[in-house]
Design a protein around this motif. Structure first.
Motif, PDB file in Angstrom:
ATOM      1  N   GLU A 100       4.083   0.856   2.245  1.00 48.07           N
ATOM      2  CA  GLU A 100       3.963  -0.164   3.284  1.00 48.07           C
ATOM      3  C   GLU A 100       3.989  -1.560   2.682  1.00 48.07           C
ATOM      4  O   GLU A 100       3.389  -1.795   1.620  1.00 48.07           O
ATOM      5  CB  GLU A 100       2.662   0.022   4.066  1.00 48.07           C
ATOM      6  N   ASN A 141       0.963   5.335   1.471  1.00 50.26           N
ATOM      7  CA  ASN A 141       0.401   6.413   2.299  1.00 50.26           C
ATOM      8  C   ASN A 141      -0.729   5.961   3.219  1.00 50.26           C
ATOM      9  O   ASN A 141      -1.617   6.754   3.542  1.00 50.26           O
ATOM     10  CB  ASN A 141      -0.086   7.560   1.408  1.00 50.26           C
ATOM     11  N   GLN A 142      -0.693   4.718   3.648  1.00 53.99           N
ATOM     12  CA  GLN A 142      -1.731   4.216   4.546  1.00 53.99           C
ATOM     13  C   GLN A 142      -1.310   4.259   6.016  1.00 53.99           C
ATOM     14  O   GLN A 142      -2.156   4.249   6.898  1.00 53.99           O
ATOM     15  CB  GLN A 142      -2.101   2.776   4.163  1.00 53.99           C
ATOM     16  N   ASN A 143       0.003   4.329   6.273  1.00 54.05           N
ATOM     17  CA  ASN A 143       0.450   4.320   7.665  1.00 54.05           C
ATOM     18  C   ASN A 143       1.834   4.962   7.771  1.00 54.05           C
ATOM     19  O   ASN A 143       2.800   4.337   8.218  1.00 54.05           O
ATOM     20  CB  ASN A 143       0.482   2.890   8.205  1.00 54.05           C
ATOM     21  N   TYR A 171      10.028   5.484   3.239  1.00 48.33           N
ATOM     22  CA  TYR A 171       9.374   6.769   3.035  1.00 48.33           C
ATOM     23  C   TYR A 171      10.339   7.736   2.362  1.00 48.33           C
ATOM     24  O   TYR A 171      11.558   7.501   2.313  1.00 48.33           O
ATOM     25  CB  TYR A 171       8.882   7.360   4.355  1.00 48.33           C
ATOM     26  N   ARG A 219       3.094   7.259   9.717  1.00 44.69           N
ATOM     27  CA  ARG A 219       3.673   7.393  11.054  1.00 44.69           C
ATOM     28  C   ARG A 219       4.337   6.090  11.504  1.00 44.69           C
ATOM     29  O   ARG A 219       5.430   6.104  12.079  1.00 44.69           O
ATOM     30  CB  ARG A 219       2.601   7.823  12.059  1.00 44.69           C
ATOM     31  N   GLU A 220       3.703   4.946  11.249  1.00 45.71           N
ATOM     32  CA  GLU A 220       4.292   3.673  11.653  1.00 45.71           C
ATOM     33  C   GLU A 220       5.543   3.346  10.840  1.00 45.71           C
ATOM     34  O   GLU A 220       6.498   2.761  11.359  1.00 45.71           O
ATOM     35  CB  GLU A 220       3.267   2.546  11.525  1.00 45.71           C
ATOM     36  N   LEU A 255       2.350  -5.328   9.330  1.00 42.82           N
ATOM     37  CA  LEU A 255       3.310  -4.451   8.676  1.00 42.82           C
ATOM     38  C   LEU A 255       4.720  -5.007   8.890  1.00 42.82           C
ATOM     39  O   LEU A 255       5.211  -5.055  10.009  1.00 42.82           O
ATOM     40  CB  LEU A 255       3.203  -3.039   9.263  1.00 42.82           C
ATOM     41  N   THR A 285       0.852  -1.181   0.000  1.00 40.52           N
ATOM     42  CA  THR A 285       0.000   0.000   0.000  1.00 40.52           C
ATOM     43  C   THR A 285       0.894   1.240   0.000  1.00 40.52           C
ATOM     44  O   THR A 285       2.092   1.159   0.245  1.00 40.52           O
ATOM     45  CB  THR A 285      -0.931   0.050   1.228  1.00 40.52           C
ATOM     46  N   SER A 314       4.732   7.334   1.960  1.00 41.86           N
ATOM     47  CA  SER A 314       5.235   6.083   2.511  1.00 41.86           C
ATOM     48  C   SER A 314       4.756   4.916   1.651  1.00 41.86           C
ATOM     49  O   SER A 314       3.705   4.988   1.004  1.00 41.86           O
ATOM     50  CB  SER A 314       4.751   5.883   3.953  1.00 41.86           C
ATOM     51  N   TRP A 361       3.097  -5.537   3.640  1.00 46.66           N
ATOM     52  CA  TRP A 361       2.319  -6.327   4.596  1.00 46.66           C
ATOM     53  C   TRP A 361       2.488  -7.818   4.325  1.00 46.66           C
ATOM     54  O   TRP A 361       2.668  -8.250   3.185  1.00 46.66           O
ATOM     55  CB  TRP A 361       0.841  -5.984   4.479  1.00 46.66           C
TER      56      TRP A 361
END
Length: 217
Positions: free
Chosen positions: A133, A89-91, A145, A93-94, A140, A87, A131, A135
């Motif tokens: 990601e 831009n889904q997470n 990024y 910050r993580e 994750l 994915t 970002s 999976w």
């Protein structure tokens, strides 16, 4: 080497000024505005938290042209097995949090300070940082990024919790953005990215591509 004024956002011209090993300046701050301005000039921060802020524009520059991406047969088999999903831009910050916390060979601690991390998070909220990601079974397990400047993607940091996760994410990103990304800035050499086709080019060539993208954004 130039000392930056905290009250004025400016940098030495990287086309004219060549610091030792690409070190252009020190000081200033890591505000959103200064970081964004720096990257548009081809300059990036790299320093240890708690120490002086250092700004770099190395010559030569380590980059990857999407059409020159190399994917090994073994890596292609892994991708074809679909053990990872991806994915964007889904997470954010993580992703950046994991990049900060990842222990890297030959490094004591992290170069990514809390203040710098928060500035990149704001840049993401403004639509300037993105970002990717990776999976596996809903968890994750990798990603990276960076900042997007026109058709140039400036990669910042990546992490991987399982074998080949970050490499798979990078390949997926490059193959899916060949039409809208002209160049990926990898900043400094790593064997990991060299195996995928990244190479050194003169700083002037890199800056020429970057400035062309600045003009047509």
């Amino acid at each position: 080497m130039v000392r930056l004024d905290e009250n004025e956002i400016s940098f030495p011209d990287p086309e004219i000024y060549d610091g030792p090993d690409g070190l252009m300046a020190f000081g200033g701050d890591v505000s959103v505005e200064r970081i964004w301005f720096a990257y548009q000039l081809g300059i990036f921060p790299w320093f240890n938290p708690g120490e002086e802020i250092l700004w770099w524009s190395p010559d030569p520059r380590f980059v990857l042209f999407p059409d020159e991406l190399k994917v090994s047969k073994s890596m292609r088999k892994i991708l074809n097995r679909n053990i990872f999903t991806f994915t964007e831009n889904q997470n954010f910050r993580e992703i950046i949090k994991n990049c900060q916390q990842t222990i890297r060979k030959g490094q004591n601690g992290t170069w990514l300070s809390d203040e710098l991390m928060e500035s990149f998070i704001k840049l993401h909220e403004y639509g300037l940082a993105k970002s990717i990601e990776v999976w596996q079974n809903g968890e994750l397990v990798g990603g990276f990024y960076g900042l997007q400047i026109g058709h140039v993607f400036c990669g910042e940091s990546m992490f991987s919790k399982v074998s080949n996760a970050s490499k798979a994410g990078f390949i997926h990103f490059v193959e899916n953005h060949k039409n809208d990304i002209e160049l990926i800035d990898c900043q400094s050499h790593t064997e990991h990215l060299e195996s995928l086709g990244a190479k050194m080019i003169p700083k002037r060539e890199f800056l020429k591509i970057l400035h062309k993208n600045n003009e047509r954004r």
